[in-house]
Design an enzyme around this catalytic site. Sequence first.
Site, PDB file in Angstrom:
ATOM      1  CB  CYS A 113       3.531   5.955   4.781  1.00 26.90           C
ATOM      2  SG  CYS A 113       4.020   4.854   6.017  1.00 26.90           S
TER       3      CYS A 113
ATOM      4  CD  GLU B 154       1.288  -0.614   8.910  1.00 25.40           C
ATOM      5  OE1 GLU B 154       0.513  -0.001   8.419  1.00 25.40           O
ATOM      6  OE2 GLU B 154       2.233   0.020   9.782  1.00 25.40           O
TER       7      GLU B 154
ATOM      8  CG  HIS C 209       5.450   0.631   2.360  1.00 24.25           C
ATOM      9  ND1 HIS C 209       4.724   1.972   1.864  1.00 24.25           N
ATOM     10  CD2 HIS C 209       4.976   0.267   3.433  1.00 24.25           C
ATOM     11  CE1 HIS C 209       3.705   2.223   3.212  1.00 24.25           C
ATOM     12  NE2 HIS C 209       4.063   1.313   3.898  1.00 24.25           N
TER      13      HIS C 209
ATOM     14  CG  HIS D 230       3.053  -3.151   6.441  1.00 22.36           C
ATOM     15  ND1 HIS D 230       4.119  -3.030   7.186  1.00 22.36           N
ATOM     16  CD2 HIS D 230       2.479  -2.262   5.754  1.00 22.36           C
ATOM     17  CE1 HIS D 230       4.250  -1.459   6.889  1.00 22.36           C
ATOM     18  NE2 HIS D 230       3.387  -1.208   6.420  1.00 22.36           N
TER      19      HIS D 230
ATOM     20  CG  ASP E 108      -2.409 -13.262   1.016  1.00 19.42           C
ATOM     21  OD1 ASP E 108      -1.563 -12.790   1.524  1.00 19.42           O
ATOM     22  OD2 ASP E 108      -2.476 -14.411   0.862  1.00 19.42           O
ATOM     23  CG  HIS E 109       0.446 -12.441  -1.813  1.00 18.01           C
ATOM     24  ND1 HIS E 109       0.352 -13.098  -0.542  1.00 18.01           N
ATOM     25  CD2 HIS E 109       1.872 -12.799  -1.968  1.00 18.01           C
ATOM     26  CE1 HIS E 109       1.373 -13.721  -0.068  1.00 18.01           C
ATOM     27  NE2 HIS E 109       2.464 -13.407  -0.921  1.00 18.01           N
TER      28      HIS E 109
ATOM     29  CG  HIS F 117      -0.205   0.269   2.465  1.00 18.27           C
ATOM     30  ND1 HIS F 117      -1.073   0.524   3.790  1.00 18.27           N
ATOM     31  CD2 HIS F 117       1.020   0.484   2.847  1.00 18.27           C
ATOM     32  CE1 HIS F 117      -0.278   0.791   4.663  1.00 18.27           C
ATOM     33  NE2 HIS F 117       1.050   0.563   4.213  1.00 18.27           N
TER      34      HIS F 117
END
Lengths: 142, 136
Positions: free
Chosen positions: B33, B124, B39, B41, B79-80, B14
């Site tokens: 950010c 996070e 980037h 998490h 996810d991903h 994100h």
Amino acid sequence: MKAHLTRRYMLSASHRLHSDEMSAEENRATYGKCNNPYGHGHNYMIEVTVSGPVDQQTGMVCNLVDLDSFVREQILDRYDHQNLNLLREFTKAVPTTENLCISIYQIVKRGFDKAHLEKVRIEETMLNSFEYAGEESLVGGR
Amino acid sequence: MVYLTRKAEFSASHYYHNPAFTPEENASLFGKCNNPNGHGHNYTLEVTVKGAVDPKSGFVVDLKQLKDIMNREVLDALDHRFLNKEVPEFFTQIPTTENIAIAIWQRLEPKLKAARLHRVRVYETPDLFVDFYGEA
């Protein structure tokens, strides 16, 4: 939409649990190894939970930069790598993790105005943790 | 009333950016950010439901059903993924941990039948998490 945000910090400090109101025997019986006159230390994990509406412009309860800098300046710089017994708030109160929790809660409550403080939680070790959410003052010992 | 918590993990990328702000305001407010390439998490999700224990099954909720709902409604979507570009909630909202927790609540809440949703917690990182209880 109201959300709770929790941030974890670590500080390392030493302390000795000892009350002047008790005899030497009572202190040993009450505090055990923690009464060792030379003190001992812990890595304290400090969890600070704040809450508030999620700002529509930023998507945040509060900016982490503000919370981090407040905690660094007011909490970590004060307690990290210190002997807690020598600090002003513990000249009369025993530096148990209960009392440390209350002290940190009060500092954040008084000084941090970017979000509502919900609670402070401290892990003294992996096996012990303490939480304080307000309403009481420092208690116990001298 | 018994509370049951099921954990899951998802990994996503994100970045934080508000088109209403100038580039300078975005950079100052969101710092690293704000990198437009994103980037990522490894997020940990904790879903807590509450309810009475069913006298026949001894369950608050059938964990298999809860797991299926979490997989279908949340993990398959997040996810991903690059949250800003692939998840509709974040086309218009900034995918902060706060907004991710709210979006997950809104995805799960209407799908749960037997047990009621109590809390959505999103980590996070191990040092930062958000709780959402459905409060307006």
